[in-house]
Every structure is written in C-alpha cells, then in structure tokens.
Design a protein around this motif. Structure first.
Motif, PDB file in Angstrom:
ATOM      1  N   LYS A   1      29.358  15.227  35.862  1.00  0.00           N
ATOM      2  CA  LYS A   1      29.115  13.536  35.934  1.00  0.00           C
ATOM      3  C   LYS A   1      27.797  13.381  35.039  1.00  0.00           C
ATOM      4  CE  LYS A   1      30.514  10.722  39.767  1.00  0.00           C
ATOM      5  NZ  LYS A   1      30.106  10.270  41.022  1.00  0.00           N
TER       6      LYS A   1
ATOM      7  N   HIS B   1      35.302  13.578  35.351  1.00  0.00           N
ATOM      8  CA  HIS B   1      34.880  14.707  36.075  1.00  0.00           C
ATOM      9  C   HIS B   1      35.990  14.990  37.011  1.00  0.00           C
ATOM     10  CE1 HIS B   1      33.803  11.240  38.490  1.00  0.00           C
ATOM     11  NE2 HIS B   1      33.700  12.286  39.718  1.00  0.00           N
TER      12      HIS B   1
ATOM     13  N   ALA C   1      20.448   9.827  37.184  1.00  0.00           N
ATOM     14  CA  ALA C   1      20.591   9.590  38.535  1.00  0.00           C
ATOM     15  C   ALA C   1      21.486  10.517  39.252  1.00  0.00           C
ATOM     16  CB  ALA C   1      20.870   8.076  38.844  1.00  0.00           C
ATOM     17  N   GLN C   2      22.145  11.080  38.319  1.00  0.00           N
ATOM     18  CA  GLN C   2      23.589  11.860  38.903  1.00  0.00           C
ATOM     19  C   GLN C   2      23.022  13.215  39.405  1.00  0.00           C
ATOM     20  OE1 GLN C   2      26.576  10.739  39.424  1.00  0.00           O
ATOM     21  NE2 GLN C   2      25.781   8.769  38.529  1.00  0.00           N
ATOM     22  N   ASN C   3      23.809  13.824  40.163  1.00  0.00           N
ATOM     23  CA  ASN C   3      23.686  15.068  40.811  1.00  0.00           C
ATOM     24  C   ASN C   3      24.931  16.165  40.705  1.00  0.00           C
ATOM     25  OD1 ASN C   3      22.120  17.185  42.269  1.00  0.00           O
ATOM     26  ND2 ASN C   3      22.919  16.388  44.517  1.00  0.00           N
TER      27      ASN C   3
ATOM     28  N   ALA D   1      33.971   7.434  36.006  1.00  0.00           N
ATOM     29  CA  ALA D   1      34.729   7.257  36.887  1.00  0.00           C
ATOM     30  C   ALA D   1      35.740   8.397  37.059  1.00  0.00           C
ATOM     31  CB  ALA D   1      35.478   5.874  37.312  1.00  0.00           C
TER      32      ALA D   1
END
Lengths: 117, 503
Positions: B298, B234, B292-294, B231
């Motif tokens: 992150k 980044h 799952a991140q883009n 959280a």
C-alpha cells in the motif's frame, strides 16, 4: 429530432450519474450502462442527423454532394457498443461473484482493502 | 521496413493465441511467455534504433491513406515507451514463473498477460484517437481479469472499484472522442494537430480538452481521481501488481502528454494551469497517504500517485526541458516502481506478510536483498547518483527556470517525504528484529521454493536494479532521447508530415 436526442442524452447522463452514486451494486451497473448509452447517443447526435441521403457518390458525379449522412460516427458507435457489451457482461459477473464472496451488495461495506492495518 | 512497428502488437497477440490453442498445457505457457518477452524486447530495441535514425516511422494499416485509415506511428516517445513495456513484460514473465501459483496458471494467466501487453503497446503506437480508445479497452479488460483472477475477497472488492471507475473513465473518453469528431471532423492525431489551431470555437475545444483530461486523469490516477488505485493495486499477486504499477497508470500519463502537447495547446493558460495545480496536489496527497500506511504494497501504491504528480508537473510546466524531464521521469519510474513491487513479493515469501509490523530482520540473513531494495528505493526518493535524482533534477530545474517556486517547493518536500517512507520500510522490514524474536525465522513458502524458482524471482530484480544504476551513472543518452522526444512533441510538423505523407 436533434433536440429530442439531446434531451435524451442529458436525461441518460443525469440518470446514470445518479445511479452510479447509489450504494447498491446492481444500481451501479445500471448507472454504468446508462452512461455508456448516453455516450453512444451523444456521438450519434454530434455526427449530425441527416435523413435519406447516404454517402454514395451519384452516377456521373466526381464527389459527394452536400448534405450527406456521415457514416463514421455510426461505425464508431458500433465498435463502442460491442466493447461495452463485453465489458458490461464481465462487470455483471464480477459484481455477482463479489456479492457471493463478500455477502453483501452494499458498497459501503466493501472497504476491507481501504482500512488501515 | 515500416511494417516492423506493428510487431510489438502482433507478437503478444500471436503468442497469446498459440497459448490458447494449447490451453491445457500450462508448463508450455511459461516458456512461450518468456520467448514472447524476449522477442518483444529485441524487436522494440530495433524499432527504437530505427526511430532514432529515421525520426518518425508511420504505417498506414491496410494501405488506407491517413487520415481515413488507421495509422500506426512510432515517434521517439512511443518507441521509448514500447522498449520499457518490453523490459517490464520480460521481467514480469521471469518473475511470474517464480511466483504465480498453479491455479492461476490454469486459468490462463499467461495469455492474459500477453493480451495486456498487446493493449499497452497498441495504445503507445496508435496514431488515431478512436483506435486509442479501443486499445485502452483491450488493456482494461485484460487487467480486469488479471486483477480478479483468484477471487479472494480483497481482490474482488478492489476489482469492483477499479472496474467501475475505469468504465466511467471510458464512457467519458468515448463522449470526448465523439465531440472532438463533431468539432474537428477527424480523429487522426496528426490531422488533429494540424486542424485544431484553425478552429474558432475555442470554448468548445476547452470543454473537450477537460473531458479528455478527466478520462486520462482517472487512468493516470491524478489528484482528485486516484481513489481506485490504493484500493486495488495491493490485492492481486505481486507479479500482477508490479506490471500494473509500472505500466497501466503510465499509459494514462502518456495519453495526457500526447494530447496536451500535440493537440490541445490552444489555451495553455487554462488547461495547463489546471494540470499544474492538480500535479502539486497529486504529489502531496500521494506521499501523505503513503506516510500513514503500514502495508508494504500500500505504501508503494500511494507512492505511484505521488510520482505521477512529478510527471504531470513536467507536462504542466510546458517548456521543452520540463517535458523532457517528464519523459525521463516515466522511463525511470516504471523501472524503479516495478522493481520495488518485486522486492515486496520476495519479502512476503520470506516472512509471510506484507504488514510492516509483522516482518523484520531480513537484513541479518539476506543482506543482498537489502541492497536490492535500497537501489530502487533510494532512486525513487531521488538520491544521487541513481536515476531518480536526474529525473527530479530536470523537472525541478525546469520549474525554477519558469519561476514556479511554489510547485518546486512542493516537489522538493515530497522528495523528502518519499525518503521518509522508504526509510520506514527499510527500518521495519530490514533493520528491526523479527517480531517472533528469531531473525532466522523464514516462512515455509520461501523454503519450499526450488532453486530455479528463486532464480526466477531474483533475476528480474537484479536486471531492473542494473538498469536503474546504468540510467543513474550514464544518464546522458537517456536524457538526449527524452529531450529529442520532447522536441518532436512540441514541434509536431515532423509527425504531421510523416503521417499524412506531405512532402
């Protein structure tokens, strides 16, 4: 006295845990303060409460005679209080800035950093 | 001679104070920061060489005899960590000159960086549990300010989560220190290592050890306690995320290793089993979260979590080889992870975004940057002959020796998934065409940079990539150091004798 302090420590931990789980920023801060106080009182209690016998070596004696109050836990608490004072002051200012920038004090609405993009 | 081991704490403090004296001469801060980084690097290497030849160096601050005073100790683990801190501090000093904006510099970015390094070095070198708490706080308060400096929405939201959970962890740590003192009557690590085995109340000790585990687990971002990390890491400028990702969580891992090898070994079946389960889950959740991140940073943040799992796995297996593997893993990981964050910063400058679907085509015109990304990325995934391969190899070998096939399988699968994430970044950022259709498309943020600034941005990346390659091709001396450090941790008699002045 130890029992009373133990109960107070327990109450502070309970209240602190409850408050820190709330959604409002102010209540989270209060919860953190409670938890800090609980830790300090816990150290104080665990250092054994002895009344009226400071850790001085009496005149003519070579060593301390039991029972004597251990000054170290109090020194630890003093340091911890100073630290938590500074850190809490910073946290309050940070939370205020966050409230001004984000426009809400609801923690559930502060999740823009967690969202998938 | 032993006074030298306090220098890694004094040097950053000195330079920070000098910077504060000239608080409005911002251009001076950059050079002072660089000089401080360089001096720290030299001093820390000297300390490491001393520690290798004299085993353990201890200094009683103010001449108060241990266990009554504060002790500063440099054993192999500490001195290795201090060297790596200095390497990362120096690289970040270079990178900051290239990337940090004027506004942040004016608001005392560089002194804060020095205070952060002071706190980290203090935590590595101290031989006293309460002193460790104080250094944690020094480190935390600097990191709070560095994280929030700039005051953008994302930063403040990230900072709230980071600050709240770290304060919670400090409160738990403090309570654990108090109870430990109540049980053992001492807070000196060497004295604790000597006295804890003689204590009868094993159940109470287990409770305290779990309190310490939770407190350090939050700081190290271990499985159920890691949510503050993705959280917040980044949100600040890249130089700050890079130094955080490299060093801060590793201070937590260091404390876990120190406590659960030297102090809390009374009930390994209980404490280290918890660590083992949580390490496997840390690896898995971290790597699945990353998949799952883009967002470039992150993905890297989630990979910090999964890599922490490997280090905890080494500690949890609790054989000499496994702990050596954990220490080797820390050495490798700090360098690689910081480097990956640096690369993400350059890509952001080039293409103007961290989002993978908004960037592309970097390889076409910047093939060398692609190579500089590949070295740490493949090392992170554990491709031989880079440093990550040896780190994973040692930890997994130790797991196989102990017949822990399930966690070994998890570790191997997580290695594969790490490779998947890294190839995803490679495909999206470097190989696919720029979404605007023109691969030449370069953000004005990059074009406006002077050559000096570009040099300052690239040099730490090259420097760290070189270290990764050296560790990969010449792993023997690094592994010997890690192995000796593990031996010192498991047989603490040397440490105890040195600190308490026995014999």
């Amino acid at each position: 006295m130890t029992v009373v302090l133990a109960v107070i420590v327990g109450l502070l931990y309970g209240a602190g845990t409850y408050m820190i789980l709330r959604r409002s920023l102010v209540k989270v801060i209060i919860g953190l303060i409670f938890l800090g106080h609980a830790a300090n009182l816990l150290i104080f209690t665990i250092g054994r409460l002895i009344k009226g016998s400071p850790a001085f070596i009496p005149v003519g004696a070579e060593t301390l005679s039991e029972p004597y109050a251990d000054p170290l836990p109090q020194a630890l608490i003093l340091t911890a209080i100073v630290i938590s004072f500074g850190v809490t002051a910073f946290a309050i200012v940070l939370f205020k800035r966050a409230y001004q920038t984000v426009g809400t004090d609801d923690l559930d609405k502060m999740k823009s950093t967690d969202e998938l993009k | 001679m032993e006074q030298i081991i306090i220098l890694p704490i004094i040097i950053p403090l000195f330079f920070a104070v000098v910077m504060l004296l000239f608080w409005n001469k911002v251009h001076l801060h950059k050079y002072l920061n660089l000089i401080s980084g360089l001096t720290s690097l030299i001093v820390s290497v000297i300390i490491l060489s001393f520690t290798i030849s004299y085993k353990i160096i201890s200094l009683q601050v103010g001449g108060w005899v241990a266990p009554f005073g504060i002790t500063v100790v440099s054993d192999l683990l500490s001195s290795v960590m201090v060297v790596i801190t200095a390497i990362i501090g120096f690289s970040t000093a270079l990178y900051s000159i290239g990337t940090i904006d004027n506004q942040r510099e004016k608001y005392l970015y560089y002194p804060l960086l020095q205070f952060l390094l002071m706190g980290i070095n203090g935590a590595f070198l101290t031989g006293d549990v309460f002193n460790l708490y104080v250094w944690f706080e020094v480190m935390l308060i600097s990191s709070f300010v560095l994280l929030a400096l700039g005051g953008r929405r994302g930063q403040l939201e990230g900072a709230i989560k980071y600050v709240t959970l770290n304060l919670l962890s400090s409160a738990i740590f403090l309570a654990a220190v108090g109870i430990l003192y109540g049980i053992a009557g001492t807070l000196n690590i060497a004295d604790l290592a000597r006295k804890i085995p003689l204590i009868d109340q094993k159940e109470l000790l287990s409770v305290v050890s779990i309190l310490f585990m939770v407190a350090f687990g939050i700081k190290a971002a271990v499985f159920p306690l890691f949510f503050w990390l993705p959280a917040s890491y980044h949100t600040p400028p890249v130089a700050v995320s890079a130094i955080f990702s490299g060093l801060l969580t590793k201070v937590g891992v260091y404390a876990l290793i120190r406590f659960f090898t030297m102090i809390f070994t009374h009930d390994i079946g209980f404490t280290h089993t918890i660590l083992l389960v949580s390490s496997a889950l840390t690896m898995l959740t971290g790597v699945l979260g990353a998949a799952a991140q883009n967002d470039f940073r992150k993905i890297l943040s989630f990979h910090i979590i999964s890599q922490i799992g490997y280090m905890i796995l080494g500690l949890a297996l609790f054989s000499p080889l496994a702990i050596a593997g954990a220490i080797f893993y820390i050495i490798h990981h700090i360098i690689v992870k910081t480097n990956l964050f640096f690369v993400s910063g350059v890509v952001k400058r080039l293409k103007g975004s961290y989002l993978l679907n908004e960037v592309g085509g970097v390889y076409k015109y910047y093939p060398m940057l692609g190579l500089l990304f590949l070295i740490p990325a493949l090392s992170l995934a554990g491709i031989p002959p880079l440093s990550g391969f040896w780190a994973k190899f040692v930890v997994i070998k130790a797991g196989l020796d102990l017949n822990q096939y399930l966690v070994v399988a998890v570790a191997l699968i997580v290695g594969l998934l790490t490779l998947f994430s890294m190839t995803k970044i490679w495909n999206e950022v470097f190989w696919k065409d720029d979404p605007s259709g023109d691969n030449k498309n370069v953000n004005e943020m990059y074009e406006s940079l002077t050559t000096t600034k570009k040099f300052m941005m690239y040099s730490p990346i090259v420097f760290l990539a070189l270290i990764t390659i050296i560790i990969g091709f010449y792993a023997e001396p690094f592994f010997t150091i890690a192995n000796d450090a593990a031996t010192q941790l498991l047989d603490s008699s040397l440490y105890i004798n040195s600190v308490l002045g026995l014999k």
